[in-house]
Design a protein around this motif. Structure first.
Motif, PDB file in Angstrom:
ATOM      1  N   LEU A 135       1.064 -23.123 -11.589  1.00  0.00           N
ATOM      2  CA  LEU A 135       0.608 -22.957 -10.206  1.00  0.00           C
ATOM      3  C   LEU A 135       1.264 -21.744  -9.545  1.00  0.00           C
ATOM      4  CD1 LEU A 135       0.494 -26.677  -8.983  1.00  0.00           C
ATOM      5  CD2 LEU A 135      -1.426 -25.199  -9.662  1.00  0.00           C
ATOM      6  N   GLY A 136       2.561 -21.539  -9.802  1.00  0.00           N
ATOM      7  CA  GLY A 136       3.258 -20.374  -9.257  1.00  0.00           C
ATOM      8  C   GLY A 136       2.683 -19.071  -9.791  1.00  0.00           C
ATOM      9  N   THR A 137       2.302 -19.055 -11.063  1.00  0.00           N
ATOM     10  CA  THR A 137       1.732 -17.864 -11.668  1.00  0.00           C
ATOM     11  C   THR A 137       0.346 -17.564 -11.099  1.00  0.00           C
ATOM     12  OG1 THR A 137       3.013 -18.184 -13.678  1.00  0.00           O
ATOM     13  CG2 THR A 137       1.040 -16.818 -13.868  1.00  0.00           C
ATOM     14  N   ILE A 138      -0.452 -18.599 -10.890  1.00  0.00           N
ATOM     15  CA  ILE A 138      -1.766 -18.397 -10.256  1.00  0.00           C
ATOM     16  C   ILE A 138      -1.577 -17.800  -8.870  1.00  0.00           C
ATOM     17  CG2 ILE A 138      -3.770 -19.602  -9.279  1.00  0.00           C
ATOM     18  CD1 ILE A 138      -3.456 -21.575 -11.700  1.00  0.00           C
ATOM     19  N   PHE A 139      -0.626 -18.341  -8.109  1.00  0.00           N
ATOM     20  CA  PHE A 139      -0.343 -17.793  -6.778  1.00  0.00           C
ATOM     21  C   PHE A 139       0.120 -16.342  -6.871  1.00  0.00           C
ATOM     22  CE2 PHE A 139       2.892 -16.576  -3.728  1.00  0.00           C
ATOM     23  CZ  PHE A 139       2.149 -16.586  -2.566  1.00  0.00           C
ATOM     24  N   ARG A 140       1.019 -16.054  -7.786  1.00  0.00           N
ATOM     25  CA  ARG A 140       1.527 -14.686  -7.923  1.00  0.00           C
ATOM     26  C   ARG A 140       0.402 -13.709  -8.254  1.00  0.00           C
ATOM     27  NH1 ARG A 140       5.731 -17.641 -10.530  1.00  0.00           N
ATOM     28  NH2 ARG A 140       7.678 -17.464  -9.388  1.00  0.00           N
ATOM     29  N   PHE A 141      -0.432 -14.073  -9.217  1.00  0.00           N
ATOM     30  CA  PHE A 141      -1.538 -13.187  -9.587  1.00  0.00           C
ATOM     31  C   PHE A 141      -2.410 -12.894  -8.373  1.00  0.00           C
ATOM     32  CE2 PHE A 141      -5.919 -12.493 -11.050  1.00  0.00           C
ATOM     33  CZ  PHE A 141      -5.725 -11.389 -11.869  1.00  0.00           C
ATOM     34  N   TRP A 142      -2.820 -13.939  -7.675  1.00  0.00           N
ATOM     35  CA  TRP A 142      -3.682 -13.779  -6.495  1.00  0.00           C
ATOM     36  C   TRP A 142      -2.980 -12.955  -5.420  1.00  0.00           C
ATOM     37  CZ3 TRP A 142      -2.574 -15.650  -1.578  1.00  0.00           C
ATOM     38  CH2 TRP A 142      -3.587 -15.427  -0.642  1.00  0.00           C
ATOM     39  N   SER A 143      -1.739 -13.285  -5.119  1.00  0.00           N
ATOM     40  CA  SER A 143      -1.047 -12.624  -4.006  1.00  0.00           C
ATOM     41  C   SER A 143      -0.669 -11.178  -4.333  1.00  0.00           C
ATOM     42  CB  SER A 143       0.186 -13.414  -3.581  1.00  0.00           C
ATOM     43  OG  SER A 143       1.145 -13.471  -4.615  1.00  0.00           O
ATOM     44  N   TYR A 144      -0.264 -10.897  -5.559  1.00  0.00           N
ATOM     45  CA  TYR A 144       0.047  -9.513  -5.923  1.00  0.00           C
ATOM     46  C   TYR A 144      -1.209  -8.666  -5.814  1.00  0.00           C
ATOM     47  CZ  TYR A 144       4.286 -11.337  -8.280  1.00  0.00           C
ATOM     48  OH  TYR A 144       5.464 -11.941  -8.591  1.00  0.00           O
ATOM     49  N   ARG A 145      -2.299  -9.217  -6.312  1.00  0.00           N
ATOM     50  CA  ARG A 145      -3.573  -8.506  -6.300  1.00  0.00           C
ATOM     51  C   ARG A 145      -4.065  -8.264  -4.875  1.00  0.00           C
ATOM     52  NH1 ARG A 145      -9.278 -10.488  -8.282  1.00  0.00           N
ATOM     53  NH2 ARG A 145      -9.885  -8.674  -9.486  1.00  0.00           N
ATOM     54  N   LYS A 146      -3.866  -9.247  -4.000  1.00  0.00           N
ATOM     55  CA  LYS A 146      -4.380  -9.167  -2.637  1.00  0.00           C
ATOM     56  C   LYS A 146      -3.452  -8.402  -1.699  1.00  0.00           C
ATOM     57  CE  LYS A 146      -6.579 -11.745   0.951  1.00  0.00           C
ATOM     58  NZ  LYS A 146      -7.732 -10.931   1.180  1.00  0.00           N
ATOM     59  N   PHE A 147      -2.133  -8.595  -1.833  1.00  0.00           N
ATOM     60  CA  PHE A 147      -1.205  -8.052  -0.849  1.00  0.00           C
ATOM     61  C   PHE A 147      -0.326  -6.903  -1.343  1.00  0.00           C
ATOM     62  CE2 PHE A 147      -1.825 -12.538   0.419  1.00  0.00           C
ATOM     63  CZ  PHE A 147      -2.491 -12.299   1.606  1.00  0.00           C
ATOM     64  N   VAL A 148      -0.049  -6.844  -2.620  1.00  0.00           N
ATOM     65  CA  VAL A 148       0.881  -5.823  -3.120  1.00  0.00           C
ATOM     66  C   VAL A 148       0.151  -4.649  -3.748  1.00  0.00           C
ATOM     67  CG1 VAL A 148       2.878  -5.376  -4.598  1.00  0.00           C
ATOM     68  CG2 VAL A 148       2.610  -7.622  -3.542  1.00  0.00           C
ATOM     69  N   PHE A 149      -0.775  -4.923  -4.644  1.00  0.00           N
ATOM     70  CA  PHE A 149      -1.465  -3.877  -5.391  1.00  0.00           C
ATOM     71  C   PHE A 149      -2.958  -3.906  -5.085  1.00  0.00           C
ATOM     72  CE2 PHE A 149       2.061  -5.447  -8.114  1.00  0.00           C
ATOM     73  CZ  PHE A 149       2.885  -4.353  -8.009  1.00  0.00           C
ATOM     74  N   ARG A 150      -3.292  -3.793  -3.824  1.00  0.00           N
ATOM     75  CA  ARG A 150      -4.705  -3.848  -3.412  1.00  0.00           C
ATOM     76  C   ARG A 150      -5.510  -2.795  -4.144  1.00  0.00           C
ATOM     77  NH1 ARG A 150      -2.302  -5.128   1.886  1.00  0.00           N
ATOM     78  NH2 ARG A 150      -1.728  -2.963   2.011  1.00  0.00           N
ATOM     79  N   ALA A 151      -6.678  -3.226  -4.593  1.00  0.00           N
ATOM     80  CA  ALA A 151      -7.564  -2.309  -5.322  1.00  0.00           C
ATOM     81  C   ALA A 151      -8.180  -1.312  -4.355  1.00  0.00           C
ATOM     82  CB  ALA A 151      -8.663  -3.083  -6.023  1.00  0.00           C
ATOM     83  N   THR A 152      -8.245  -0.093  -4.807  1.00  0.00           N
ATOM     84  CA  THR A 152      -8.968   0.917  -4.044  1.00  0.00           C
ATOM     85  C   THR A 152     -10.323   1.049  -4.682  1.00  0.00           C
ATOM     86  OG1 THR A 152      -7.972   2.630  -5.420  1.00  0.00           O
ATOM     87  CG2 THR A 152      -6.919   2.182  -3.319  1.00  0.00           C
ATOM     88  N   ASP A 153     -11.327   1.218  -3.891  1.00  0.00           N
ATOM     89  CA  ASP A 153     -12.681   1.303  -4.408  1.00  0.00           C
ATOM     90  C   ASP A 153     -13.031   2.759  -4.673  1.00  0.00           C
ATOM     91  OD1 ASP A 153     -14.895   0.064  -5.336  1.00  0.00           O
ATOM     92  OD2 ASP A 153     -15.894  -0.101  -3.392  1.00  0.00           O
ATOM     93  N   VAL A 154     -12.517   3.251  -5.795  1.00  0.00           N
ATOM     94  CA  VAL A 154     -12.767   4.635  -6.187  1.00  0.00           C
ATOM     95  C   VAL A 154     -13.937   4.636  -7.160  1.00  0.00           C
ATOM     96  CG1 VAL A 154     -11.778   6.655  -7.325  1.00  0.00           C
ATOM     97  CG2 VAL A 154     -10.329   5.163  -5.939  1.00  0.00           C
ATOM     98  N   PRO A 155     -14.991   5.398  -6.869  1.00  0.00           N
ATOM     99  CA  PRO A 155     -16.120   5.416  -7.797  1.00  0.00           C
ATOM    100  C   PRO A 155     -15.718   6.039  -9.128  1.00  0.00           C
ATOM    101  CG  PRO A 155     -16.452   7.005  -6.025  1.00  0.00           C
ATOM    102  CD  PRO A 155     -15.195   6.257  -5.716  1.00  0.00           C
ATOM    103  N   HIS A 156     -16.227   5.464 -10.194  1.00  0.00           N
ATOM    104  CA  HIS A 156     -15.953   5.971 -11.535  1.00  0.00           C
ATOM    105  C   HIS A 156     -16.874   7.159 -11.791  1.00  0.00           C
ATOM    106  CE1 HIS A 156     -14.756   5.856 -15.674  1.00  0.00           C
ATOM    107  NE2 HIS A 156     -16.024   5.869 -16.036  1.00  0.00           N
ATOM    108  N   ARG A 157     -16.292   8.316 -11.998  1.00  0.00           N
ATOM    109  CA  ARG A 157     -17.092   9.530 -12.205  1.00  0.00           C
ATOM    110  C   ARG A 157     -16.865  10.085 -13.601  1.00  0.00           C
ATOM    111  NH1 ARG A 157     -19.305  11.273  -7.517  1.00  0.00           N
ATOM    112  NH2 ARG A 157     -18.353  10.588  -5.600  1.00  0.00           N
ATOM    113  N   ASP A 158     -17.860  10.753 -14.066  1.00  0.00           N
ATOM    114  CA  ASP A 158     -17.776  11.452 -15.331  1.00  0.00           C
ATOM    115  C   ASP A 158     -16.763  12.591 -15.149  1.00  0.00           C
ATOM    116  OD1 ASP A 158     -18.165  13.152 -17.513  1.00  0.00           O
ATOM    117  OD2 ASP A 158     -20.291  12.653 -17.647  1.00  0.00           O
TER     118      ASP A 158
END
Length: 166
Positions: A135-158
């Motif tokens: 349960l702690g690992t599920i929380f960590r994955f979700w929270s790191y992804r959401k609050f620490v290492f937020r994804a940037t929406d960079v388009p994938h270009r050739d």
């Protein structure tokens, strides 16, 4: 002029990306766990006090996990302020530890009053190491992804593509 390579879309592409992300997260976490165990036991065998050894090994392992996740698992995420990210990572790690301890406490102290078998070492390992860690690992994955290492929406270009000049 080469076209922009479209990003794969749909639930299958998202699922594949999530599985890759979970695999990297698990690899980093497993490595950090092994380092924590190794440093803790090395410090103990060299005469360190138990709590001091655990504190040092936890800081070393958490720092390793932070950099592994920052530069590998979520390398394409936001990386704006290292100190703030590191602090947030540590705080969320502490919350994950709290989840683990809560599972152990509920099993041992609350449910253990009803079923004494839940006060055994085996039950403590199941509650703390398996259920709590999961349960702690599920929380960590979700929270790191959401609050620490937020994804940037960079388009994938050739890489060969360059935009036309106006």
């Amino acid at each position: 002029m080469p076209p922009i390579t479209p990003r794969p879309s749909g639930w299958r592409a998202r699922l594949r990306a999530l599985v890759r992300e979970l695999g990297k997260f698990g690899t980093v976490g497993s490595t950090a766990f092994a380092v924590d165990l190794l440093v803790f036991n090395l410090l103990l065998s060299n005469g360190s006090e138990t709590l001091t050894a655990k504190t040092i090994s936890t800081v070393v392992a958490t720092t390793l996990a932070f950099f592994g996740n920052r530069y590998w698992t979520w390398r394409h995420g936001e990386h704006t302020h290292l100190a703030r990210q590191y602090t947030t990572f540590f705080v969320l790690n502490a919350v994950g530890l709290g989840i683990t301890l809560a599972c152990l406490a509920i099993s041992h102290y609350v449910l253990g009053d009803i079923w004494p078998a839940l006060r055994s070492q085996a039950a403590d390992n199941v509650a703390g190491q398996l259920v709590g860690t999961a349960l702690g690992t599920i929380f960590r994955f979700w929270s790191y992804r959401k609050f620490v290492f937020r994804a940037t929406d960079v388009p994938h270009r050739d890489p060969a593509y360059s935009p036309p000049s106006p």
